[in-house]
Design a protein around this motif. Structure first.
Motif, mmCIF file in Angstrom:
data_model
loop_
_atom_site.group_PDB
_atom_site.id
_atom_site.type_symbol
_atom_site.label_atom_id
_atom_site.label_comp_id
_atom_site.label_asym_id
_atom_site.label_seq_id
_atom_site.Cartn_x
_atom_site.Cartn_y
_atom_site.Cartn_z
ATOM 1 N N ARG A 41 0.821 -1.026 0.084
ATOM 2 C CA ARG A 41 -0.072 -0.026 0.023
ATOM 3 C C ARG A 41 0.684 1.219 -0.118
ATOM 4 O O ARG A 41 0.984 1.850 0.912
ATOM 5 N N GLY A 42 1.543 1.494 -1.090
ATOM 6 C CA GLY A 42 2.247 2.730 -1.256
ATOM 7 C C GLY A 42 1.364 3.978 -1.477
ATOM 8 O O GLY A 42 1.439 5.032 -0.834
ATOM 9 N N VAL A 43 0.666 4.055 -2.677
ATOM 10 C CA VAL A 43 0.046 5.108 -3.247
ATOM 11 C C VAL A 43 -1.103 4.619 -3.882
ATOM 12 O O VAL A 43 -1.373 3.769 -4.474
ATOM 13 N N ILE A 44 -2.494 5.472 -3.833
ATOM 14 C CA ILE A 44 -3.391 5.246 -4.772
ATOM 15 C C ILE A 44 -3.474 5.808 -6.168
ATOM 16 O O ILE A 44 -2.901 6.754 -6.146
ATOM 17 N N GLY A 45 -3.513 4.924 -7.070
ATOM 18 C CA GLY A 45 -3.588 5.379 -8.472
ATOM 19 C C GLY A 45 -5.077 5.312 -8.922
ATOM 20 O O GLY A 45 -5.952 4.659 -8.615
ATOM 21 N N LEU A 46 -5.243 6.330 -9.986
ATOM 22 C CA LEU A 46 -6.614 6.637 -10.636
ATOM 23 C C LEU A 46 -6.697 6.278 -11.915
ATOM 24 O O LEU A 46 -5.944 6.572 -12.633
ATOM 25 N N PHE A 47 -7.769 5.332 -12.311
ATOM 26 C CA PHE A 47 -7.795 5.102 -13.721
ATOM 27 C C PHE A 47 -9.000 5.969 -14.202
ATOM 28 O O PHE A 47 -10.356 5.619 -14.050
ATOM 29 N N CYS A 61 -14.982 7.442 2.815
ATOM 30 C CA CYS A 61 -13.674 7.807 3.355
ATOM 31 C C CYS A 61 -13.657 8.042 4.612
ATOM 32 O O CYS A 61 -14.354 9.201 5.054
ATOM 33 N N PRO A 62 -13.208 7.605 5.871
ATOM 34 C CA PRO A 62 -13.109 8.068 7.166
ATOM 35 C C PRO A 62 -12.345 9.363 7.429
ATOM 36 O O PRO A 62 -12.642 9.837 8.446
ATOM 37 N N ASP A 63 -11.633 9.704 6.569
ATOM 38 C CA ASP A 63 -10.640 11.030 6.810
ATOM 39 C C ASP A 63 -11.053 12.070 6.101
ATOM 40 O O ASP A 63 -10.494 13.155 6.126
ATOM 41 N N TRP A 64 -12.040 12.033 4.944
ATOM 42 C CA TRP A 64 -12.541 13.018 4.016
ATOM 43 C C TRP A 64 -11.307 13.595 3.458
ATOM 44 O O TRP A 64 -11.010 14.918 3.398
ATOM 45 N N CYS A 65 -10.716 12.736 2.894
ATOM 46 C CA CYS A 65 -9.263 13.247 2.302
ATOM 47 C C CYS A 65 -9.331 13.196 0.685
ATOM 48 O O CYS A 65 -8.503 13.505 0.160
ATOM 49 N N ILE A 66 -10.606 12.950 0.296
ATOM 50 C CA ILE A 66 -10.875 12.816 -1.080
ATOM 51 C C ILE A 66 -11.399 14.019 -1.791
ATOM 52 O O ILE A 66 -12.624 14.346 -1.083
ATOM 53 N N TYR A 67 -11.266 14.630 -2.697
ATOM 54 C CA TYR A 67 -12.101 15.856 -3.153
ATOM 55 C C TYR A 67 -12.354 15.765 -4.377
ATOM 56 O O TYR A 67 -11.426 15.393 -5.500
ATOM 57 N N ILE A 68 -13.721 15.744 -4.870
ATOM 58 C CA ILE A 68 -14.045 15.409 -6.331
ATOM 59 C C ILE A 68 -14.872 16.609 -6.725
ATOM 60 O O ILE A 68 -15.825 16.993 -6.045
ATOM 61 N N ASP A 69 -14.822 17.240 -7.953
ATOM 62 C CA ASP A 69 -15.643 18.109 -8.710
ATOM 63 C C ASP A 69 -16.121 17.679 -9.903
ATOM 64 O O ASP A 69 -15.147 17.068 -10.521
ATOM 65 N N ILE A 95 -6.409 13.615 -3.808
ATOM 66 C CA ILE A 95 -6.414 13.013 -2.655
ATOM 67 C C ILE A 95 -5.230 13.683 -1.643
ATOM 68 O O ILE A 95 -4.244 13.822 -2.101
ATOM 69 N N ASP A 96 -5.654 13.979 -0.359
ATOM 70 C CA ASP A 96 -4.636 14.523 0.573
ATOM 71 C C ASP A 96 -4.122 13.534 1.303
ATOM 72 O O ASP A 96 -4.764 12.993 2.245
ATOM 73 N N PHE A 97 -2.757 12.932 0.788
ATOM 74 C CA PHE A 97 -2.175 11.998 1.583
ATOM 75 C C PHE A 97 -1.536 12.429 2.890
ATOM 76 O O PHE A 97 -0.974 11.388 3.706
ATOM 77 N N CYS A 100 -4.373 10.900 4.803
ATOM 78 C CA CYS A 100 -5.053 9.460 4.291
ATOM 79 C C CYS A 100 -4.200 8.707 5.404
ATOM 80 O O CYS A 100 -3.220 8.851 5.887
ATOM 81 N N MET A 101 -4.892 7.537 5.780
ATOM 82 C CA MET A 101 -4.439 6.594 6.471
ATOM 83 C C MET A 101 -4.141 5.173 5.781
ATOM 84 O O MET A 101 -4.000 4.182 6.530
ATOM 85 N N TYR A 102 -4.384 5.341 4.581
ATOM 86 C CA TYR A 102 -3.935 4.023 3.693
ATOM 87 C C TYR A 102 -4.930 2.782 4.239
ATOM 88 O O TYR A 102 -4.289 1.646 4.526
#
Length: 246
Positions: A41-47, A61-69, A95-97, A100-102
């Motif tokens: 679990r290094g980083v999250i990739g987006l397709f 997301c429990p940390d609310w670290c994903i921002y989508i517009d 994504i605000d790493f 993020c708690m992975y």
């Protein structure tokens, strides 16, 4: 039997002595890259092509670290007289790493396989505000995602492959049946002609009619003479009934 005093200390020292006798192996990072497990679990990739802006990953997301517009876009009808459709178009995915708690919940709940784990880990920054990575950077990490492991040879076939294989076999059977129907019709016609040629024909002068149905004999009625068993009609009286009473 009660434990011997000092046995725990002796076991701990034995582990230390075994470790001290082993040769130390140091990985020369960053000159030599470490061999990470494929599920790291290094980083999250987006397709991005699979993302439908369903917002499920941001809500879970429990940390609310994903921002989508996103914004809505009207798609014209494909056929004349059809109705226009609307779809969501992704404008921003970040994504605000630093938050993020992975945990991987966003990857697990994504219904369209748009998020994947990548073993990439070299994304440290000197400023914490630079740890919020946009969709361009997330897309670059997508190409570092390792291929999925091979399936177990003894494992059960996935349901998707089984359904696709069943549909393909059904279509092939229908095509084979449609291809054999003209041949079978031709063979039946040839068999009917052969049976008709082998059937014996009746002579022209023969007046007898041969039928497969049994002949039913009906009783003959001779109208030339009256029935013998039929009683004669009684004669009518010449005088009225009153004369007989006198």
């Amino acid at each position: 039997m009660p434990p011997i005093p000092g046995s725990g200390l002796a076991k701990g020292l034995a582990v230390t002595l075994r470790t001290m006798t082993k040769k130390t192996v140091t990985e020369q990072y960053p000159d030599a890259q470490p061999e990470l497990p494929p599920r790291t679990r290094g980083v999250i990739g987006l397709f991005e092509e699979n993302c439908t802006v369903c917002m499920l990953c941001a809500r879970e997301c429990p940390d609310w670290c994903i921002y989508i517009d996103s914004h809505k876009e009207t798609v014209p009808a494909a056929t004349p007289g059809g109705r226009d459709r609307s779809r969501n178009v992704l404008d921003r995915f970040a994504i605000d790493f630093s938050l993020c708690m992975y945990c991987g919940i966003c990857i697990e709940v994504c219904p369209f396989d748009a998020l994947f784990w990548s073993p990439e880990f070299e994304y440290s920054e000197t400023d914490i505000r630079d740890l919020t990575h946009e969709r361009d950077k997330l897309r670059e990490w997508m190409w570092t995602v390792p291929a999925p492991p091979a399936l177990d040879p003894g494992a059960e076939e996935p349901k998707e492959l089984a359904a696709a294989r069943k549909t393909a076999d059904k279509l092939a059977a229908q095509q084979e049946t449609a291809r054999q129907e003209p041949v079978q019709a031709t063979e039946r016609h040839a068999d009917d002609q052969a049976r008709a040629a082998e059937r014996p024909t009746r002579a022209t002068g023969d007046s007898k009619q041969q039928t497969d149905q049994p002949r039913t004999d009906h009783p003959r009625t001779d109208h030339s003479r009256p029935e013998q068993n039929q009683p004669n009609p009684s004669p009518k009286p010449d005088r009225p009934e009153q004369e007989g009473r006198e």
